[in-house]
Design a protein around this motif. Structure first.
Motif, PDB file in Angstrom:
ATOM      1  N   PRO A  14       0.855  -1.202   0.000  1.00  0.00           N
ATOM      2  CA  PRO A  14       0.000   0.000   0.000  1.00  0.00           C
ATOM      3  C   PRO A  14       0.889   1.251   0.000  1.00  0.00           C
ATOM      4  O   PRO A  14       2.079   1.164   0.306  1.00  0.00           O
ATOM      5  N   PRO A  15       0.332   2.414  -0.332  1.00  0.00           N
ATOM      6  CA  PRO A  15       1.137   3.635  -0.331  1.00  0.00           C
ATOM      7  C   PRO A  15       1.767   3.852   1.046  1.00  0.00           C
ATOM      8  O   PRO A  15       1.135   3.588   2.069  1.00  0.00           O
ATOM      9  N   PRO A  16       3.008   4.336   1.084  1.00  0.00           N
ATOM     10  CA  PRO A  16       3.669   4.565   2.375  1.00  0.00           C
ATOM     11  C   PRO A  16       3.061   5.748   3.117  1.00  0.00           C
ATOM     12  O   PRO A  16       2.387   6.587   2.518  1.00  0.00           O
ATOM     13  N   ALA A  17       3.301   5.809   4.422  1.00  0.00           N
ATOM     14  CA  ALA A  17       2.882   6.974   5.204  1.00  0.00           C
ATOM     15  C   ALA A  17       3.615   8.206   4.691  1.00  0.00           C
ATOM     16  O   ALA A  17       4.797   8.148   4.381  1.00  0.00           O
ATOM     17  N   ALA A  18       2.898   9.313   4.589  1.00  0.00           N
ATOM     18  CA  ALA A  18       3.492  10.525   4.030  1.00  0.00           C
ATOM     19  C   ALA A  18       4.460  11.172   5.023  1.00  0.00           C
ATOM     20  O   ALA A  18       5.500  11.683   4.663  1.00  0.00           O
ATOM     21  N   GLN A  19       4.080  11.133   6.294  1.00  0.00           N
ATOM     22  CA  GLN A  19       4.921  11.750   7.330  1.00  0.00           C
ATOM     23  C   GLN A  19       4.528  11.167   8.684  1.00  0.00           C
ATOM     24  O   GLN A  19       3.468  10.563   8.804  1.00  0.00           O
ATOM     25  N   PRO A  20       5.385  11.350   9.687  1.00  0.00           N
ATOM     26  CA  PRO A  20       5.005  10.863  11.022  1.00  0.00           C
ATOM     27  C   PRO A  20       3.697  11.519  11.481  1.00  0.00           C
ATOM     28  O   PRO A  20       3.400  12.657  11.099  1.00  0.00           O
ATOM     29  N   TRP A  21       2.939  10.795  12.296  1.00  0.00           N
ATOM     30  CA  TRP A  21       1.656  11.269  12.815  1.00  0.00           C
ATOM     31  C   TRP A  21       1.851  12.585  13.561  1.00  0.00           C
ATOM     32  O   TRP A  21       2.811  12.756  14.306  1.00  0.00           O
ATOM     33  N   PHE A  24      -4.348  14.598  16.342  1.00  0.00           N
ATOM     34  CA  PHE A  24      -5.729  14.477  15.868  1.00  0.00           C
ATOM     35  C   PHE A  24      -6.193  15.793  15.247  1.00  0.00           C
ATOM     36  O   PHE A  24      -5.725  16.865  15.641  1.00  0.00           O
TER      37      PHE A  24
ATOM     38  N   TRP B 257      13.136   6.563   9.010  1.00  0.00           N
ATOM     39  CA  TRP B 257      11.788   6.895   8.556  1.00  0.00           C
ATOM     40  C   TRP B 257      11.547   6.417   7.119  1.00  0.00           C
ATOM     41  O   TRP B 257      10.455   5.963   6.775  1.00  0.00           O
ATOM     42  N   ARG B 261       8.206   4.265   7.017  1.00  0.00           N
ATOM     43  CA  ARG B 261       6.986   4.739   6.350  1.00  0.00           C
ATOM     44  C   ARG B 261       6.318   3.654   5.507  1.00  0.00           C
ATOM     45  O   ARG B 261       5.112   3.704   5.280  1.00  0.00           O
TER      46      ARG B 261
END
Lengths: 408, 408
Positions: A14-21, A24, B257, B261
């Motif tokens: 799946p697409p990787p996370a764009a940046q750390p969380w 909220f 990272w 990611r």
């Protein structure tokens, strides 16, 4: 020179996370978060003091001293609650503790679903479930609902059509009590009808009761599994995520040993988190029913705030049926609103919503629908967030034309 | 009439459980259980009271308020411990909390391993890891060890052979500090050599330090990842299973990272158990080092009892090298002993052992070897269990011929 990871990765990720969380959103109406005010903090602290002093040393072994089905006092606690609250006689040997009810759903999938298999599911259903099924490359057939849950005429017809094509589904997945996202409850009569249809077509039922404790508008009907009376036609799962707290990650599967024995070797996680199992068993044994009653009063009050905000801000543009319990309101907006686009625009301004297309089998059906979870935000956040959402929706799609009796 | 499950199950399932779990054997020398006397029960109770009173309400949200990498104070705690205990500068953003280190290993596998891929691993290694790799249908190449861990001449030659065949492995998996099951520790010099070889062949290293806190025979060498100094050549995992308790189910992955990611979207469990993360962060922040020192003194004493029992009961029939830490003794028996058969005979009489064939890449190499975990049984149980094992071994295979100076 740094190693280049990209050449090492599988090519189907799946697409990787764009940046750390990074926190909220200000107005968070997505997912299944519950009300922080109702986490029984003191009860859990007291439980920790008692149970860890008594049995803390057993943490030194995988699975405590209870085996791979989970901490025995918690399995007993689940079994007793099911008997007491739903009339379903259950033994601890029929219970498997899992890391949330999704884990139970995944284990059942691991046991039953091969690529190309077919299963039946409510047309409107939990989005995470759909994305996981897609990954399994199975054929998901949606059955429409009405205000009493899954429609039995549609189910029977669908099973007939599939049989005519030589297809026998692996199971019928249903959330009969406080359905997610519609909030409907299937009556006892319809449950009996469902059983009759499943038996006639020789198809297994998978009953997901993960929201069932949060029912306040009517009495809880008997579970489908209990109506089957040991016929083995129904496997069942539930959760403490909604009734106590999601971050506990404790759910359960209930099934006959004949099914359970095939699932156990697939649970290769070294056991579900034992400290939490201990705290929960110790806390819930004496406190669960009173806690849930209190929790439901709070949720009902928040639902009233959400309904008032939606009616005030969206007026006749928002159609919905009052849910019988739970934590979400499922809304239909005018056809010109694409809620996936609305969700993107709203996210940019701190309002998070679940667009309908992610919570239905047929994205077209969900195109103008959305799901708002009201359990976690404060009453003020509900009012302000819904007002903001209406403002963004008007700007992007021209509706609602009136909000709070003011023409836009 | 009951539904017949057998026609519904996938046709590639592992064998089902024979019966519900019925308790531990009297003499339990398998797996990775630790010492019940050293579970910091009171510390966890105190931590629960503090952290739940302060932050218990955040359990109402998935992932607390820390995002998908895990509870931020625990990630900070892991990062600080790695810096303090191993000299590896680590930020909380490089840490992912997982449900045990196996979960970290599985997530890395999900990101990297497709069927047909190749990876390198120590010839003697954790059995559960091997069975999971088999399920992934990957090509596992074992590299032999000596008393200083993985042999670099063999590694270099193996990588050369693979390169000649056009095969580039996805990674080199190693447990360099208190290797499981051999108990060896790779020196700083060898770690530097490993890095040089990995760089020259452009291969990723996966460093598993899950036993590394239990090292008492020498000072802890720097991690391979720290020697790489940000080169991205090494991903790392660790665990609290051995240093605090396995039933907590808390481990961690440490990676840049740029790698992290890609892993985050694969962790679809709704977060690792949050109560345990909270308790652990609150407890470990001030107490971890002293606890581990105390724990290691206890383990060292139990190892001495185990060694004495094995020498007394098996005499010269048992060959082993004293492990530098950890919880297991890895033993070679005479060639005529098939430890898989020995394990079956012993199990029938209440003695559980890990046969060598399950803990090596090449079952033939493990045929006469066995793994005894000494951390959980009492000193009396160690003595009695090893005596019983020697008696069964003599009966089944004719060795040992002398035990405790008495001819059999």
């Amino acid at each position: 020179m740094s190693l280049d990871y990209s050449s090492l990765l599988r090519d189907d990720l799946p697409p990787p996370a764009a940046q750390p969380w990074s926190g909220f959103p200000a107005y968070n109406f997505v997912g299944g978060n519950v009300d922080g005010e109702h986490v029984p903090t003191q009860g859990l602290i007291d439980a920790a003091a008692r149970v860890l002093a008594r049995e803390g040393r057993t943490l030194a072994t995988y699975n405590l001293e209870s085996g791979p089905q989970g901490y025995l006092p918690l399995r007993r606690c689940v079994a007793e609650a099911l008997a007491r609250r739903t009339g379903m006689a259950t033994s601890a040997e029929e219970v498997l503790i899992t890391s949330g009810s999704n884990h139970a759903i995944e284990l059942v999938g691991d046991a039953l679903l091969a690529p190309g298999d077919t299963l039946l599911i409510e047309r409107e259903t939990y989005g995470g479930k759909l994305s996981r099924l897609k990954k399994r490359e199975v054929n998901v057939v949606g059955v429409p609902l009405d205000e009493g849950g899954m429609r039995m005429d549609a189910l029977d017809a669908t099973l007939g059509d599939l049989a005519a094509k030589g297809i026998k589904p692996k199971y019928i997945y249903t959330i009969p009590t406080v359905q997610n996202p519609t909030g409907t409850v299937m009556s006892r009569e319809r449950r009996l009808e469902l059983l009759e249809i499943a038996r006639r077509h020789d198809v297994l039922i998978f009953e997901d009761d993960c929201y069932a404790d949060l029912l306040w508008a009517e009495a809880r009907p008997p579970t489908i599994r209990s109506l089957d009376a040991g016929g083995g036609q129904v496997i069942y799962c539930g959760s403490y995520s909604k009734s106590i707290a999601p971050a506990l990650r404790i759910g359960y599967l209930v099934a006959d040993w004949d099914f359970m024995r095939h699932v156990l070797p697939l649970k290769t996680d070294g056991g579900t988190g034992a400290v939490t199992q201990m705290l929960l068993a110790e806390y819930a044994a004496g406190n669960f029913d009173a806690h849930v009653e209190d929790l439901n009063r709070g949720l009902q009050a928040k639902l009233a705030v959400m309904v008032e905000a939606v009616e005030s801000e969206f007026g006749t543009s928002a159609e919905f049926t009052l849910p019988k319990g739970g934590i979400v309101l499922w809304i239909k907006l005018p056809d010109e609103v694409d809620t996936t686009r609305l969700a993107q625009a709203a996210a940019a301004e701190g309002v998070a919503i679940n667009p309908g297309a992610e919570w239905v089998c047929d994205p077209d059906y969900g195109r103008s629908r959305l799901r708002l979870c009201f359990a976690n935000p404060s009453e003020t956040a509900i009012r302000d967030g819904v007002a903001k959402l209406a403002e963004i929706c008007h700007r992007e799609f021209g509706v609602p034309t009136r909000s709070a009796n003011i023409e836009r």
